[in-house]
Design an enzyme around this catalytic site. Structure first.
Site, mmCIF file in Angstrom:
data_model
loop_
_atom_site.group_PDB
_atom_site.id
_atom_site.type_symbol
_atom_site.label_atom_id
_atom_site.label_comp_id
_atom_site.label_asym_id
_atom_site.label_seq_id
_atom_site.Cartn_x
_atom_site.Cartn_y
_atom_site.Cartn_z
ATOM 1 N N GLU A 26 -4.474 -9.588 2.574
ATOM 2 C CA GLU A 26 -5.226 -9.470 3.839
ATOM 3 C C GLU A 26 -6.141 -10.287 4.041
ATOM 4 O OE1 GLU A 26 -3.009 -5.592 3.511
ATOM 5 O OE2 GLU A 26 -3.842 -7.000 2.200
ATOM 6 N N GLU A 50 0.691 -1.057 0.064
ATOM 7 C CA GLU A 50 -0.127 -0.032 -0.037
ATOM 8 C C GLU A 50 0.811 1.190 0.151
ATOM 9 O OE1 GLU A 50 -4.173 -0.935 2.063
ATOM 10 O OE2 GLU A 50 -2.373 -1.350 3.421
#
Length: 680
Positions: free
Chosen positions: A140, A118
């Site tokens: 995730e 990210e």
């Protein structure tokens, strides 16, 4: 920028290009309070400095390891508001970074997963080192979470919903070339020096870049408000997901919701939607279960240290059937010289599949020089007792001798060899190339060194080991057997077979119990039952399931291998439940609710796991949870058989188990040890 723990090195050159090197305390950079402080200071300094561009890289072997799971697992509904504030602060820092008005390049010198990727997504350019050991992506979902640092919002705007969702919902980790093809990095280079030089060159050529989502009028490429071409995707995607997950996994659902809802608002509002869904997942029980199993438990079982430092050089595999051939294949691909022996050379050649590194043979003489022997012949004690000493005689004097038996006690098999201290169980799962787990079974006389050498071998071939003590069926076969027999017992009680199969899959089990019975064959289940009954009747609890199995076998319905079992297997067609199961056994008034079917299937496995722990067959909770998920497909959302009890609440589980025992039989009665526990 530094604090008492770590630092972000800030190096500005004569051209005004700042190299920001992340070097947090510990072996890896992780997203936690230390990171928040360091990144916040770095962005503030960049905003106040005269710069021409920024290169973000890492001083660690990896670029960035992602979120701190010790922090994430502690998020609860009670502290969710505080957690959301922290998430919003992290996203605000990355937003400020990408809106500096200067080019930002992520020079990714190692694996970048989760929060680490990210960070890279907030850069205008992503350059990745072309090392095949490196992985990038947003995994995730595999931990019951979604990328909460802008990952969903940026990926969807970068790739479009249809391309982004599979990467996000499946948590894919990509090698460099695949990442380039997928469009999530811009460039790959061969050396670390090129990472920096290419980053500097790009900065000089692109003095004022803008992120694609910050371009006026930009949105999600394939999802526009009011566009009828989007309706098909919006209608089909939830249905496909529901069919696959059966509603047991909230993370993919929330990822889809984040992507679609975020597509119809501006970028910064989409980030807020993402943050709220992230905290909802992080504070929920499923993410805690999956983090416990797939991070903490998995690291524990994979992290067992070895004192031997030995690697298997030459392996002898006895039996070239499906299991033996699979063991030979994975070992040869790990660089081990393999001799695959069968009763006939033709059989050995068939099992070897022409793979490099495997020598097929029908002679024990070719086992000379082997430092590990793995027996993988049929589950017949007499046959095993014949082939094991013959192989031991030819192998090296200190060779480890192992059996791949799935049920027969290792201590008994060890009596066939001259050195029982060098004998151990190595229980692989089918199909061997795909199944990650190996159950290592320690016999009464197995030495510590033999155990360590077995662990070394399992890690050498890239598998995950659990270690258990000797018992009939060990842990996995014994516990999995309760799942299958409970299902067949319900069928004998009159529960509709389709209900049993569908509830099992809906509860998260990898395969329905009747389908998997066909896979292992009903006749084998009878042989194991009868062998156990002959060896020790006290170990057998009679069940109407065995009468039903005998009836099917007598009808020639022994399983998939014979073309008929609980299912029909039409040639060239899809299998389906044998219609006569319903007419023969199902009752309209069976009196077993769908909830009871679900709980009987799950509870019986968890209770058997507790008994294995009480008896010393299992010695760790981690072995139990990982063994149940990787070995026999226990519902991954639950975190494993013991974590399932934790998440249910131990005392609530005991109360429910008592109800099941009162209603369906004493096999559901909780052991005294469970009544005294608060948690595993």
């Amino acid at each position: 920028m530094s604090n008492s723990l770590g630092t972000f090195h800030y190096d500005k050159d004569a051209d005004g290009i700042v190299t920001l090197t992340m070097d947090m305390s510990g072996s890896a950079n992780v997203m936690n309070d230390e990171y928040r402080s360091l990144m916040g200071d770095a962005v503030s300094r960049l905003e106040g400095d005269e710069i021409t561009g920024v290169i973000i890289t890492s001083a660690k072997k990896t670029f960035f390891a992602g979120g701190d799971l010790n922090v994430l697992i502690a998020i609860t509904p009670e502290n969710a508001s505080q957690a959301l504030q922290g998430v919003e602060e992290l996203k605000s820092q990355l937003r400020r970074l990408e809106k500096l008005g200067k080019p930002v390049v992520a020079a990714i010198n190692g694996t970048a997963l989760g929060g680490g990727f990210e960070i890279a997504l907030a850069a205008h350019r992503r350059i990745l080192l072309n090392d095949n050991s490196i992985r990038v992506g947003l995994p995730e979902a595999t931990l019951g979470l979604l990328p909460g640092g802008g990952g969903v919002t940026r990926m969807v705007r970068l790739l479009g919903v249809q391309k982004a969702l599979p990467l996000l919902m499946e948590g894919k980790q990509l090698r460099p070339e695949r990442a380039l093809q997928a469009g999530i990095v811009h460039q790959v280079v061969d050396t670390r020096e090129e990472l920096i030089s290419e980053a500097r060159a790009w900065i000089k050529e692109n003095p004022a870049p803008t992120q694609p989502w910050d371009v006026q009028g930009a949105g999600v490429p394939d999802l526009k408000f009011g566009d009828p071409n989007s309706y098909g995707l919006l209608a089909a995607a939830p249905a496909v997901l529901s069919k696959k997950s059966h509603g047991g996994y909230p993370a993919p659902e929330k990822i889809m919701a984040t992507a679609v809802e975020g597509a119809y608002v501006d970028f910064d509002t989409a980030l807020k939607i993402e943050g709220r869904y992230f905290v909802e997942l992080a504070s929920g029980q499923v993410s805690k279960n999956m983090i416990t199993a797939f991070w903490f438990n998995l690291n524990e079982v994979n992290g067992r240290a070895s004192a031997t430092g030995r690697r298997v050089a030459k392996l002898g595999v006895l039996g070239a059937g499906m299991m033996g051939a699979g063991i030979a294949e994975v070992s040869a691909k790990a660089g081990i010289e393999v001799v695959l022996k069968d009763v006939s050379l033709e059989g050995a050649q068939k099992g070897a599949q022409g793979l490099a590194g495997i020598t097929p043979t029908d002679s024990d003489d070719d086992l000379a020089g082997c430092d590990l022997i793995i027996e993988a012949v049929f589950e017949n004690r007499e046959l095993k007792n014949k082939v094991l000493p013959a192989a031991e005689e030819k192998a090296l004097p200190d060779a480890v001798i192992a059996s791949n038996t799935s049920t027969l006690p290792i201590t008994g098999l060890a009596s066939a060899v001259t050195a029982p201290e060098r004998f151990i169980g190595l229980h692989f799962f089918s199909p061997v190339p795909k199944m990650r787990l190996v159950e290592i079974i320690r016999g009464e006389k197995t030495s510590d060194e033999t155990l360590q050498r077995a662990l070394d071998y399992v890690r050498q071939i890239g598998k995950t080991p659990i270690v258990v003590n000797d018992s009939r069926g060990f842990y996995t076969s014994r516990t999995f057997g309760t799942y299958v027999i409970e299902a067949i017992t319900m069928l004998a009680e009159g529960v509709a077979p389709a209900l049993i199969e569908n509830v099992a899959k809906k509860s998260g089990m990898a395969v329905g119990p009747l389908a998997v019975s066909d896979e292992v064959t009903l006749s084998l289940q009878l042989k194991i039952h009868d062998q156990t009954l002959a060896d020790d009747p006290s170990l057998v609890s009679e069940s109407p399931a065995y009468d039903l199995i005998r009836e099917l076998v007598s009808l020639g319905r022994s399983g998939k291998s014979t073309g008929a079992g609980f299912y029909e297997y039409p040639e060239g067609g899809k299998k389906f439940l044998w219609p006569e199961l319903t007419t023969r056994y199902a009752k309209a008034d069976a009196g077993v609710s769908e909830q009871d079917v679900r709980d009987r299937l799950l509870f019986v496995q968890s209770l058997e796991t507790v008994r294995c722990l009480d008896e010393g067959v299992l010695t760790s909770v981690a072995d139990a949870n990982i063994g149940s998920i990787f070995g026999f497909g226990f519902a991954p959302w639950s975190g494993g058989t013991l974590q399932f009890i934790n998440s249910y609440g131990v005392q609530a589980f005991v109360e429910r188990a008592d109800y099941l025992a009162d209603t369906y039989g004493e096999r559901f009665r909780p052991p005294a040890s469970l009544r005294e526990r608060d948690k595993f």
